[in-house]
Write an enzyme that holds these catalytic residues in place. Structure first.
Site, PDB file in Angstrom:
ATOM      1  N   HIS A 120       0.826  -1.214   0.000  1.00 17.10           N
ATOM      2  CA  HIS A 120       0.000   0.000   0.000  1.00 17.10           C
ATOM      3  C   HIS A 120       0.860   1.264   0.000  1.00 17.10           C
ATOM      4  CE1 HIS A 120      -4.101  -1.730   0.412  1.00 17.10           C
ATOM      5  NE2 HIS A 120      -3.375  -2.781   0.778  1.00 17.10           N
ATOM      6  N   THR A 121       2.066   1.122  -0.524  1.00 14.79           N
ATOM      7  CA  THR A 121       2.932   2.285  -0.696  1.00 14.79           C
ATOM      8  C   THR A 121       2.872   2.807  -2.129  1.00 14.79           C
ATOM      9  OG1 THR A 121       4.682   0.653  -0.980  1.00 14.79           O
ATOM     10  CG2 THR A 121       4.605   1.794   1.132  1.00 14.79           C
ATOM     11  N   ASP A 122       2.443   1.959  -3.075  1.00 12.03           N
ATOM     12  CA  ASP A 122       2.546   2.381  -4.489  1.00 12.03           C
ATOM     13  C   ASP A 122       1.667   3.590  -4.801  1.00 12.03           C
ATOM     14  OD1 ASP A 122       0.178   0.836  -4.493  1.00 12.03           O
ATOM     15  OD2 ASP A 122       0.715  -0.335  -6.283  1.00 12.03           O
ATOM     16  N   SER A 166      -1.985 -11.278  -8.422  1.00  8.66           N
ATOM     17  CA  SER A 166      -2.087 -10.387  -9.584  1.00  8.66           C
ATOM     18  C   SER A 166      -2.367 -11.115 -10.888  1.00  8.66           C
ATOM     19  CB  SER A 166      -0.821  -9.540  -9.740  1.00  8.66           C
ATOM     20  OG  SER A 166      -0.756  -8.624  -8.724  1.00  8.66           O
ATOM     21  N   SER A 167      -3.378 -11.974 -10.857  1.00 14.88           N
ATOM     22  CA  SER A 167      -3.756 -12.647 -12.103  1.00 14.88           C
ATOM     23  C   SER A 167      -4.280 -11.628 -13.121  1.00 14.88           C
ATOM     24  CB  SER A 167      -4.816 -13.715 -11.835  1.00 14.88           C
ATOM     25  OG  SER A 167      -5.961 -13.140 -11.248  1.00 14.88           O
ATOM     26  N   GLU A 189      -6.985  -0.924 -15.869  1.00 14.11           N
ATOM     27  CA  GLU A 189      -7.591  -1.413 -14.635  1.00 14.11           C
ATOM     28  C   GLU A 189      -8.305  -0.285 -13.872  1.00 14.11           C
ATOM     29  OE1 GLU A 189      -5.635  -4.549 -13.007  1.00 14.11           O
ATOM     30  OE2 GLU A 189      -6.730  -4.545 -11.121  1.00 14.11           O
ATOM     31  N   ASP A 210       1.570  -3.878  -9.551  1.00 14.71           N
ATOM     32  CA  ASP A 210       1.351  -5.201 -10.143  1.00 14.71           C
ATOM     33  C   ASP A 210       1.697  -5.214 -11.628  1.00 14.71           C
ATOM     34  OD1 ASP A 210       0.411  -5.655  -7.629  1.00 14.71           O
ATOM     35  OD2 ASP A 210      -1.701  -5.614  -8.191  1.00 14.71           O
TER      36      ASP A 210
END
Ligand code: GLA
Length: 385
Positions: free
Chosen positions: A36-38, A128-129, A162, A174
């Site tokens: 949760h840093t991205d 991360s499909s 996405e 991802d």
């Protein structure tokens, strides 16, 4: 099971009665550290898994795209008009339509194409499909369209697919991992400017292994909770007068926390700011070849996700606790949270013992049996042939 590339070819032949022009592969990922840093413009350190998604593809006439996958028997078809109608393409095919939409929206010509997808990346396990589908399809369409779109521009396009087309407010990690990772390395990514460094992560040489434990816990409210965490971080950054939480230094953390209105927001901020620092510390240790010493940082990351960011669930916490009790050097949840996977850094010759201990702990608590698999860092998106 048959090799995933062979399955993609077989799917193409049976859906379209023809041979594909090529096959493109992209991997699932685990994140070694930096959760949760991205979307806070911070740092992440994922690596690609040997589990891959393969797109077999060939051009077709006109602005029409047809795609089939192992997830549904019937091909899904859409054209340029359909892309302009929000919600027209749904389910797994929306990731494919999103990529076509994002490329076209950015002004890149996209040839009409027929695509067949096969995947070894489990769906819903936090590996991360969806990014693997996006990356494999993007690689195929860029190649079929001719040269001209450098690979470092792909992650943002896949992320737009996405965020904007599918409507999931995820960060850039991802897609970057699925596209830019390198075998034997973890990908140190600065999510603000997208600069990368491939950090050697040679587990074999260190006599270590990374064990991935699939908690098999159902994702509970993951989408809403993810969006809520992101909002809270953005509100905190605004209150602190910085562009993103990445701009709060660890040394200034106490002062920053004192300027925030409530305890929950303070804990969210503390997670992000300390997590960024843990990524930097992990990278420093790996650069110095001190792989074994990253264990405590992984575990500290987990504690921070559990207590401050509040994104773990009982199955996940049990996997971490039981792995550590069985001798893992460090363990943490990986991915967005509320289910998914745990990774544990273990002595290579202890991997079985740790896997057995986690499985036994699950049985004792009455949880469904977890999946356990040792993994090594694999390459990002590639053309197979
Ligand atoms: C999900 C998102 C990523 C990232 C992680 C948490 O995997 O897709 O962008 O935010 O959660 O680190």
């Amino acid at each position: 099971m048959t090799d995933v590339a062979a399955r993609a070819t077989a799917g193409f032949r049976s859906a379209y009665g023809a041979e594909p022009a090529g096959r493109w592969a992209a991997p699932g990922r685990v994140n070694l550290i930096g959760e949760h840093t991205d979307y806070n413009d911070g740092f992440v350190l994922p690596f690609a898994l040997p589990l891959r998604t393969v797109a077999a593809a060939a051009p077709q006439e006109g602005e029409r795209w047809t795609v089939c996958s192992e997830l549904s028997a019937d091909p899904v078809s859409f054209d340029a008009d359909d892309l302009a109608t929000p919600g027209k393409v749904t389910g797994w095919a929306a990731y494919v339509a999103g990529v076509v939409w994002a490329l076209r929206d950015a002004g890149h010509p996209v040839p009409g194409a027929r695509i067949a997808i096969a995947s070894d990346v489990p769906v819903g396990s936090g590996l991360s499909s969806s990014a693997a589908i996006e990356a494999a399809v993007l690689a195929a369409l860029v190649d079929l369209g001719g040269p001209g779109l450098p690979e470092d521009r792909w992650p943002r396009l896949a992320q737009r697919a996405e965020n904007v087309y599918v409507g999931a407010p995820t960060g850039i990690m991802d897609q970057s991992a699925a596209i830019r990772c390198r075998e034997g390395h973890a990908l140190f990514l600065d999510c603000r400017d997208e600069s990368i460094e491939h950090i050697p992560f040679d587990l074999d040489a260190a006599g270590l292994a990374v064990l991935v434990v699939d908690s098999r816990a159902p994702h509970r409210h993951a989408d809403g909770e993810y969006a809520a965490r992101r909002k809270s971080c953005e509100r905190a950054a605004a209150l602190l007068g910085v562009p993103a939480l990445r701009d709060v230094a660890v040394a200034d953390l106490d002062g920053a926390l004192g300027r925030l209105p409530d305890d929950e927001m303070r804990r969210r901020v503390r997670h992000v700011v300390t997590e960024d620092q843990r990524v930097l510390d992990t990278v420093a240790l790996l650069r110095a070849g001190r792989v074994r010493e990253i264990g405590p940082l992984l575990t500290a990351s987990h504690v921070s996700m559990r207590d401050d960011f509040e994104i773990t669930v009982p199955e996940i916490d049990l996997a971490v606790e039981s792995a550590l009790a069985a001798g893992a050097l460090g363990a943490r949840m990986t991915g967005g949270g509320f289910g998914g996977c745990v990774l544990a850094l273990v002595e290579a010759d202890h991997a079985d013992k740790v896997a057995t201990a986690v499985t036994a702990a699950y049985a004792e608590r009455g949880f469904a049996a977890p999946g356990t698999v040792p993994v090594l860092p694999a390459p990002g998106a590639t053309r197979l042939d």
